[in-house]
Design an enzyme around this catalytic site. Structure first.
Site, PDB file in Angstrom:
ATOM      1  N   GLY A   2       0.750  -1.154   0.019  1.00  0.00           N
ATOM      2  CA  GLY A   2      -0.037  -0.029  -0.066  1.00  0.00           C
ATOM      3  C   GLY A   2       0.873   1.277   0.056  1.00  0.00           C
ATOM      4  O   GLY A   2       0.374   2.263   0.503  1.00  0.00           O
TER       5      GLY A   2
ATOM      6  N   ILE B 229      -5.380  10.568  10.777  1.00  0.00           N
ATOM      7  CA  ILE B 229      -4.039  10.847  10.135  1.00  0.00           C
ATOM      8  C   ILE B 229      -4.236  12.074   9.409  1.00  0.00           C
ATOM      9  O   ILE B 229      -4.847  11.914   8.129  1.00  0.00           O
ATOM     10  CB  ILE B 229      -3.024  10.014   9.796  1.00  0.00           C
ATOM     11  CG1 ILE B 229      -3.039   8.594  10.990  1.00  0.00           C
ATOM     12  CG2 ILE B 229      -1.839  10.357   9.372  1.00  0.00           C
ATOM     13  CD1 ILE B 229      -2.388   7.924  10.442  1.00  0.00           C
TER      14      ILE B 229
ATOM     15  N   TYR C 137     -15.422  -1.883   8.171  1.00  0.00           N
ATOM     16  CA  TYR C 137     -13.922  -1.625   8.344  1.00  0.00           C
ATOM     17  C   TYR C 137     -13.522  -1.909   9.637  1.00  0.00           C
ATOM     18  O   TYR C 137     -12.433  -2.471  10.000  1.00  0.00           O
ATOM     19  CB  TYR C 137     -13.619  -0.046   8.255  1.00  0.00           C
ATOM     20  CG  TYR C 137     -12.347   0.749   8.461  1.00  0.00           C
ATOM     21  CD1 TYR C 137     -11.360   0.308   7.502  1.00  0.00           C
ATOM     22  CD2 TYR C 137     -12.290   1.503   9.523  1.00  0.00           C
ATOM     23  CE1 TYR C 137     -10.109   1.197   7.892  1.00  0.00           C
ATOM     24  CE2 TYR C 137     -11.268   2.113   9.706  1.00  0.00           C
ATOM     25  CZ  TYR C 137     -10.023   1.902   9.071  1.00  0.00           C
ATOM     26  OH  TYR C 137      -8.798   2.638   9.290  1.00  0.00           O
TER      27      TYR C 137
ATOM     28  N   LYS D 230     -10.911  -4.400  11.247  1.00  0.00           N
ATOM     29  CA  LYS D 230      -9.627  -4.116  11.978  1.00  0.00           C
ATOM     30  C   LYS D 230      -9.689  -4.976  13.392  1.00  0.00           C
ATOM     31  O   LYS D 230      -8.513  -5.328  13.747  1.00  0.00           O
ATOM     32  CB  LYS D 230      -9.802  -2.572  12.366  1.00  0.00           C
ATOM     33  CG  LYS D 230      -9.430  -1.653  11.131  1.00  0.00           C
ATOM     34  CD  LYS D 230      -8.028  -1.913  10.681  1.00  0.00           C
ATOM     35  CE  LYS D 230      -7.702  -1.258   9.725  1.00  0.00           C
ATOM     36  NZ  LYS D 230      -6.441  -1.622   8.896  1.00  0.00           N
TER      37      LYS D 230
ATOM     38  N   GLY E  97      -0.634   4.887  -0.865  1.00  0.00           N
ATOM     39  CA  GLY E  97      -1.590   5.585  -0.081  1.00  0.00           C
ATOM     40  C   GLY E  97      -1.190   6.631   0.767  1.00  0.00           C
ATOM     41  O   GLY E  97       0.143   7.295   0.705  1.00  0.00           O
ATOM     42  N   GLN E  98      -2.294   7.140   1.619  1.00  0.00           N
ATOM     43  CA  GLN E  98      -1.865   8.232   2.386  1.00  0.00           C
ATOM     44  C   GLN E  98      -0.516   8.168   3.227  1.00  0.00           C
ATOM     45  O   GLN E  98       0.430   8.880   3.528  1.00  0.00           O
ATOM     46  CB  GLN E  98      -3.083   8.543   3.493  1.00  0.00           C
ATOM     47  CG  GLN E  98      -2.818   9.906   4.192  1.00  0.00           C
ATOM     48  CD  GLN E  98      -3.918  10.197   5.297  1.00  0.00           C
ATOM     49  OE1 GLN E  98      -4.479   9.122   5.553  1.00  0.00           O
ATOM     50  NE2 GLN E  98      -4.010  11.313   5.743  1.00  0.00           N
TER      51      GLN E  98
HETATM   52  N1  SER Z   1      -8.987   7.539   8.902  1.00  0.00           N
HETATM   53  C1  SER Z   1      -9.710   6.457   9.218  1.00  0.00           C
HETATM   54  C2  SER Z   1     -11.081   6.457   8.715  1.00  0.00           C
HETATM   55  O1  SER Z   1     -11.668   7.524   8.902  1.00  0.00           O
HETATM   56  C3  SER Z   1      -9.983   5.660  10.571  1.00  0.00           C
HETATM   57  O2  SER Z   1      -8.937   5.062  10.898  1.00  0.00           O
HETATM   58  O3  SER Z   1     -11.741   5.848   8.077  1.00  0.00           O
END
Ligand code: SER
Length: 317
Positions: free
Chosen positions: A8, A172, A142, A146, A11-12
């Site tokens: 990845g 982040i 999601y 996790k 990605g960010q």
């Molecule tokens: N930044 C992520 C989201 O908003 C959370 O881990 O999905």
């Protein structure tokens, strides 16, 4: 960590983690893996890169063998809001990449870093000063992926000796690559829109508090955890880490210190608002402090000054 594979990498987090690690470690030992989104020139020219799909275990295994990889940093993820639009796909991508990573590192007896998230918590979790060990019943695919990944990480450590470690990252905030499809994305977009237009329409409501962290702290936390003495780690997957907690009004006020005419309106996205409401307001990260010395450097004030400064130079020339 010696020979590191980052999944990845476009990605960010990946787009900043690769150059960061190449400054700390031997650049030719930091392999950037990407699937479809191209890597930056800086990453392509700064060390080895591999075009591969983390859902294809054989190809991943070949890359691990080719570079004698001892650590995989698995940043592949469909984020929270995007995951709600296609839950089966989000589950498949988030879990297949994790399981392939763990199986391969079981073979080579290596280490794995996987980010978890504030999204691993749910509406029945204590919202303030959320404990390290607490009730976790997330209500997004999601978040469910996790929690499953956290548990799998611990399972592969206990059962097979894989050196699995992870962080429950908050939202982040960064200025290189935009996040995509997350609930906390507003806290990144607001800086871009402030610099470009002096105004922002926020998709979360006033009073929505969430944990956040500036990218330099997120990168440092990852390296500090992976280099921590394993005998000190009572937890592994995953540690609560945070740097600040704020709501949209507070970030707008921090921007107005530098830009008094900044205006914010609200147009709440019900999907994102429901997700945000189910997540902690602020996490307790004392386990990370005690077990490997976590300490954030940036708060809302210093992050805002840095974000506005960097983006103004880049976007306004
Ligand atoms: N930044 C992520 C989201 O908003 C959370 O881990 O999905």
């Amino acid at each position: 960590m010696k020979n590191i594979l980052i999944l990845g990498a476009a990605g960010q987090i990946g787009s900043e983690l690769v150059p960061y690690l190449r400054k700390i470690y031997n650049p030719s030992s930091v392999v950037a893996a990407y699937r479809s989104t191209p890597l930056t020139d800086e990453i392509m020219q700064g060390g080895p890169c591999e075009k591969m799909d983390a859902m294809e275990a054989e190809k991943m295994y070949a890359v691990v063998k080719k570079y004698n990889i001892d650590t995989i940093i698995n940043l592949v993820a469909v984020l929270s809001a995007k995951g709600e639009a296609n839950p089966p796909l989000a589950w498949k991508i988030n879990m297949d990449s994790m399981l392939n990573t763990l199986e391969i590192m079981k073979e080579v007896k290596g280490a794995v870093f996987t980010p978890s998230s504030i999204g691993a918590f749910g509406p029945t979790t204590p919202m303030d000063n959320t404990p390290q060990d607490t009730l976790m019943r997330p209500t997004t695919v999601y978040g469910i992926s996790k929690v499953a990944a956290e548990l799998l990480g611990d399972y592969y450590h206990i059962k097979f000796g894989v050196d699995t470690r992870g962080l429950r990252y908050p939202g982040i905030i960064s200025n290189v690559t935009l996040p995509g499809g997350g609930t906390t994305d507003y806290a990144v977009e607001i800086y871009y829109e402030a610099v470009k237009n002096h105004r922002y329409t926020c998709n979360l409501g006033a009073g929505t508090f969430l944990d956040m962290m500036y990218m330099p702290d997120a990168l440092r936390a990852l390296v500090e955890l992976m280099e921590a003495d394993p005998s000190k780690l009572k937890h592994r997957n995953c540690f609560n880490v945070s740097a600040m907690s704020f709501d949209p009004e507070m970030i707008a006020a921090a921007i107005r210190v530098h830009m008094p005419d900044f205006k914010m309106e609200y147009q709440v996205d019900p999907v994102k608002q429901a997700i945000a409401n189910s997540w902690p307001n602020s996490m307790d990260h004392s386990a990370a402090q005690e077990e490997w010395g976590w300490k954030p450097e940036y708060d809302l004030k210093s992050m805002t000054a840095d974000m506005l400064n960097i983006l103004s130079k880049r976007l306004l020339g």
